[in-house]
Scaffold this active site. Structure first.
Site, PDB file in Angstrom:
ATOM      1  N   ASP A 106      -5.367  -0.361   5.802  1.00 58.67           N
ATOM      2  CA  ASP A 106      -4.954  -0.481   4.331  1.00 58.67           C
ATOM      3  C   ASP A 106      -6.440  -1.137   3.856  1.00 58.67           C
ATOM      4  O   ASP A 106      -7.353  -0.602   4.125  1.00 58.67           O
ATOM      5  CB  ASP A 106      -3.688  -1.035   4.114  1.00 58.67           C
ATOM      6  N   HIS A 301       2.793   5.222   5.642  1.00 55.93           N
ATOM      7  CA  HIS A 301       1.413   4.337   5.490  1.00 55.93           C
ATOM      8  C   HIS A 301       1.326   3.183   6.352  1.00 55.93           C
ATOM      9  O   HIS A 301       0.270   3.210   6.838  1.00 55.93           O
ATOM     10  CB  HIS A 301       1.648   3.618   3.946  1.00 55.93           C
TER      11      HIS A 301
END
Length: 333
Positions: A106, A301
């Protein structure tokens, strides 16, 4: 396996330009620096630390500036990318090393990429999880994100307004994190509507209600939420608020490719692959050193937590295939 590899993780504080970095290390051998994303901490790498240690690496997961036990300066400018790169260099030096392989997830992936871009002497290979490399340059970030929402507001713009997201999150950190993690994990994977905020609404209006994602236990949530309940959210959110400063700071690197050996790993359900599809398609130009590229089907994610064993295996395989110079003088130790 060495005694140090089997001993479990060790917590340390080391000096950094902002004051201190909290890190957790396990194992001995070539240094692998692990950088987490939003809204997490070193704990995001809890599954990979012992795997990398067992494979013969010195695995070090940090609390990025603004998180956990690391320093949390007040000024937004102190969260610019170049400051975070300096923190990484300080960690490498504090550990008595000259170089490291850097792996990030991320925001950590973006920090890892810029670290490799501006300090290739220190960061000689780079692994990117969930967020692909996009070279600096192009339009000003706030203009790009501001144009993405249409009648609604893209979450990055929402986060960029000082105090606004804090007012939503901090009264119920645990509940907000539960919804956010669930929204970005399989099966939701970060569906498009959860990344946008209705005018006058809040992000949590579109979060799944009443369930933890499969990868997250109540005990895990205790750790993750407990840190933000203690520190507040501003340090973490300031990374979003520094993006225009990065745009100016990195102007000399506009369009630059990352030439070091690299890895990209993401979940097939991750909405980041939708927003940044063009960046992935550009890898032959922007990541000419890409040697390992994997999309995990049915994964959202939070790839290293949703698929911990697979992520650990792929990281070890990639590291094992790196040339000796990627580790400086540590490959043989």
């Amino acid at each position: 396996m060495s005694q140090k590899s089997a001993a479990g993780p060790t917590h340390r504080l080391v000096r950094s330009p902002a004051g201190r970095v909290h890190l957790v290390e396990q194992g001995e051998g070539p240094l692998v620096l692990l950088l987490h994303g939003f809204p997490e901490s070193w704990y995001a790498w809890r599954h990979q630390l012992p795997v990398l240690a067992a494979a013969g690496y010195r695995a070090v997961a940090v609390d990025v500036r603004g998180y956990g036990r690391s320093s949390r300066p007040a000024a937004v400018a102190d969260y610019r990318m170049l400051a975070l790169v300096d923190d990484g260099v300080a960690v490498v030096e504090a550990l008595g090393e000259e170089s490291a392989v850097v792996v990030g997830h991320d925001w950590g992936a973006s920090i890892a990429a810029v670290s490799a871009l501006v300090r290739p002497d220190v960061f000689r290979a780079v692994g990117l999880l969930s967020v692909p490399y996009t070279p600096p340059g192009g339009p000003r970030p706030t203009e790009v994100f501001g144009a993405m929402g249409g009648d609604e507001e893209f979450y990055v713009s929402y986060f960029q307004e000082p105090g606004r997201a804090e007012a939503e999150i901090e009264p119920d950190v645990r509940g907000w994190l539960t919804g956010f993690y669930a929204a970005l994990s399989a099966p939701a994977g970060g569906r498009a509507d959860s990344s946008f905020v209705a005018r006058g609404g809040s992000m949590r209006d579109r979060f799944p209600v009443g369930r933890l994602p499969q990868w997250l236990s109540e005990a895990d949530l205790d750790v993750l939420a407990g840190e933000f309940e203690r520190t507040g959210m501003t340090g973490a959110l300031n990374r979003y608020r520094a993006m225009d400063r990065d745009w100016a700071d990195l102007a000399d690197f506009a369009g630059a490719a990352l030439t070091q050996p690299s890895l990209f790993l993401a979940g097939g359900l991750d909405a980041s692959l939708t927003w940044l599809a063009d960046a992935v398609e550009a890898f032959p130009v922007t990541l000419p050193g890409l040697t390992s590229h994997h999309i995990l089907e049915g994964c959202g994610h939070f790839v290293q937590q949703e698929r911990p064993a697979e992520t650990g295996r792929l990281l070890v395989e990639w590291l094992a295939g790196l040339p000796a110079w990627a580790f400086g003088s540590r490959r043989e130790r």
